[in-house]
Motif scaffolding. Structure first.
Motif, short mmCIF file in Angstrom:
data_model
loop_
_atom_site.label_atom_id
_atom_site.label_comp_id
_atom_site.label_asym_id
_atom_site.label_seq_id
_atom_site.Cartn_x
_atom_site.Cartn_y
_atom_site.Cartn_z
N TYR A 60 0.84 -1.20 0.00
CA TYR A 60 0.00 0.00 0.00
C TYR A 60 0.88 1.25 0.00
CZ TYR A 60 -4.21 2.73 1.01
OH TYR A 60 -5.26 3.60 0.94
N GLN A 61 0.30 2.36 -0.50
CA GLN A 61 1.09 3.60 -0.57
C GLN A 61 1.44 4.15 0.81
OE1 GLN A 61 -1.96 3.22 -2.11
NE2 GLN A 61 -3.18 5.09 -2.00
N VAL A 62 0.63 3.80 1.80
CA VAL A 62 0.93 4.17 3.19
C VAL A 62 1.61 2.97 3.85
CG1 VAL A 62 -0.03 4.84 5.41
CG2 VAL A 62 -1.02 5.75 3.29
N ARG A 63 2.81 3.18 4.38
CA ARG A 63 3.57 2.09 5.00
C ARG A 63 3.96 2.48 6.43
NH1 ARG A 63 7.30 -1.02 0.54
NH2 ARG A 63 5.74 -1.08 -1.12
N PRO A 64 3.09 2.16 7.39
CA PRO A 64 3.42 2.51 8.77
C PRO A 64 4.64 1.72 9.25
CG PRO A 64 1.49 1.08 8.68
CD PRO A 64 1.80 1.46 7.27
N PRO A 65 5.40 2.27 10.20
CA PRO A 65 6.57 1.56 10.71
C PRO A 65 6.16 0.30 11.47
CG PRO A 65 6.09 3.49 12.06
CD PRO A 65 5.19 3.58 10.85
N LEU A 66 6.98 -0.72 11.38
CA LEU A 66 6.75 -1.95 12.12
C LEU A 66 7.19 -1.77 13.57
CD1 LEU A 66 8.14 -4.47 9.46
CD2 LEU A 66 5.73 -4.03 9.97
N PRO A 67 6.48 -2.38 14.52
CA PRO A 67 5.22 -3.09 14.34
C PRO A 67 4.05 -2.10 14.28
CG PRO A 67 5.83 -3.13 16.64
CD PRO A 67 6.96 -2.44 15.91
N PHE A 68 2.97 -2.49 13.61
CA PHE A 68 1.79 -1.63 13.55
C PHE A 68 0.55 -2.48 13.70
CE2 PHE A 68 2.32 -2.91 9.12
CZ PHE A 68 1.02 -3.17 8.70
N THR A 69 -0.54 -1.81 14.06
CA THR A 69 -1.85 -2.45 14.15
C THR A 69 -2.66 -2.04 12.93
OG1 THR A 69 -1.87 -2.47 16.57
CG2 THR A 69 -4.00 -2.58 15.46
#
Length: 329
Positions: free
Chosen positions: A53-62
């Protein structure tokens, strides 16, 4: 609290883990904490878990980009909300909606319509806003026009079918399989095409007397887009919403020129920053339609929090109809 977390990217059923973080998130300035009552599963959830996806939250994420919840705590500067308010909105990543609690930006919180239960309200936001902006803001759909909706039994497609009918259009839905065809008919589509058994291009041309579809709603891409260019009407509008097929088309612009049709892009999320007033105005219109009983999200599965990973995988595999919703405890 309990929350699903992703430590590594991959298939939802393999990389999502239900855990108990240290505590409830504290709202910062301009934020609210809500107790999650329902979280709708969206295809972007699967893409995010896969890292596509174009949005890539930092790991770890919910994961989980859409919810209905009850306001529990207010951050500094929040004065227009009250604990106990039932609201919908998009949680602040990396703390997504598949958890017992989540944070939302107060400026992007919307009242949940009384006409919808928690699961339905959770599914009203992203899919219906996307369909609303696609049909009205981008394509300017008019009463009496023919609307072609791809993936008409899916999450965003089902919203487009209902909103197309509410706008006075003749709706042709394209689906994959007999079971999904039945769902599209239940949603109100005037004509349903099972692409696994019929050529939707031929059906659209025959149904329109050779004129074609005035507006095409395409969250699929690939062959769906290519076929749409063959059955779009003179001065028709193709709204590109997504690429669920996994193939991003390369449009032949000379074809658009000789047939006089428009190719329109829609990234609904941009309106949250570029024109948030338009988002709120659309929400008010959607709430009116919900109160009138004209639109109602089709919730095909209501799962407990413990089964969120299975729900995301179901949507990722394209095996769901309507909306899959994860319920709070």
């Amino acid at each position: 609290m309990r929350a699903w977390q992703v430590d590594e990217l991959g298939e939802p059923s393999e990389v999502m883990r239900l855990r108990e973080p240290a505590g409830r998130p504290d709202p910062g300035p301009g934020q609210v904490r809500v107790r999650v009552r329902a979280a709708a599963v969206n295809f972007p959830d699967a893409l995010m878990v896969r890292g596509h996806y174009q949005v890539r939250p930092p790991l770890p994420f919910t994961p989980g980009v859409e919810l209905c919840g009850v306001v529990e705590a207010l951050g500094g500067g929040v004065s227009d909300l009250t604990p106990g308010d039932r609201v919908i909105g998009n949680p602040v990543l990396p703390g997504g909606a598949f958890a017992e609690y989540a944070l939302l930006e107060a400026a992007a919180v919307y009242a949940a319509p009384d006409a919808l239960d928690d699961a339905e309200a959770a599914a009203l936001h992203i899919g219906y806003q996307t369909a609303w902006f696609a049909l009205h803001r981008r394509a300017a759909l008019r009463p009496g026009e023919t609307l072609l909706v791809h993936a008409a039994a899916g999450g965003v497609g089902s919203a487009a079918v209902q909103l197309g009918k509410a706008a006075g259009a003749r709706v042709i839905g394209v689906v994959g399989g007999a079971a999904k065809a039945a769902v599209a008919r239940e949603l109100g589509a005037d004509l349903v095409v099972d692409r696994t058994a019929e050529d939707f291009v031929a059906v659209v041309k025959e149904a329109t007397g050779g004129l074609g579809a005035d507006v095409v709603f395409d969250p699929v891409g690939g062959d769906a887009y290519t076929g749409s260019t063959k059955c779009v009407a003179f001065e028709g509008r193709i709204v590109v919403v997504g690429f669920a097929a996994g193939q991003i088309p390369a449009p032949a612009l000379n074809h658009a020129l000789v047939k006089n049709y428009s190719i329109l892009g829609l990234h609904w999320g941009l309106y949250n920053t570029r024109d948030p007033r338009a988002v709120r105005a659309a929400h008010e219109e959607l709430c009116k339609l919900a109160e009138q009983g004209v639109v109602r999200p089709l919730v095909s599965a209501r799962l407990p929090l413990a089964e969120a990973a299975a729900g995301v995988q179901l949507v990722a595999d394209g095996r769901s109809t309507g909306r899959v919703v994860v319920l709070g405890d």
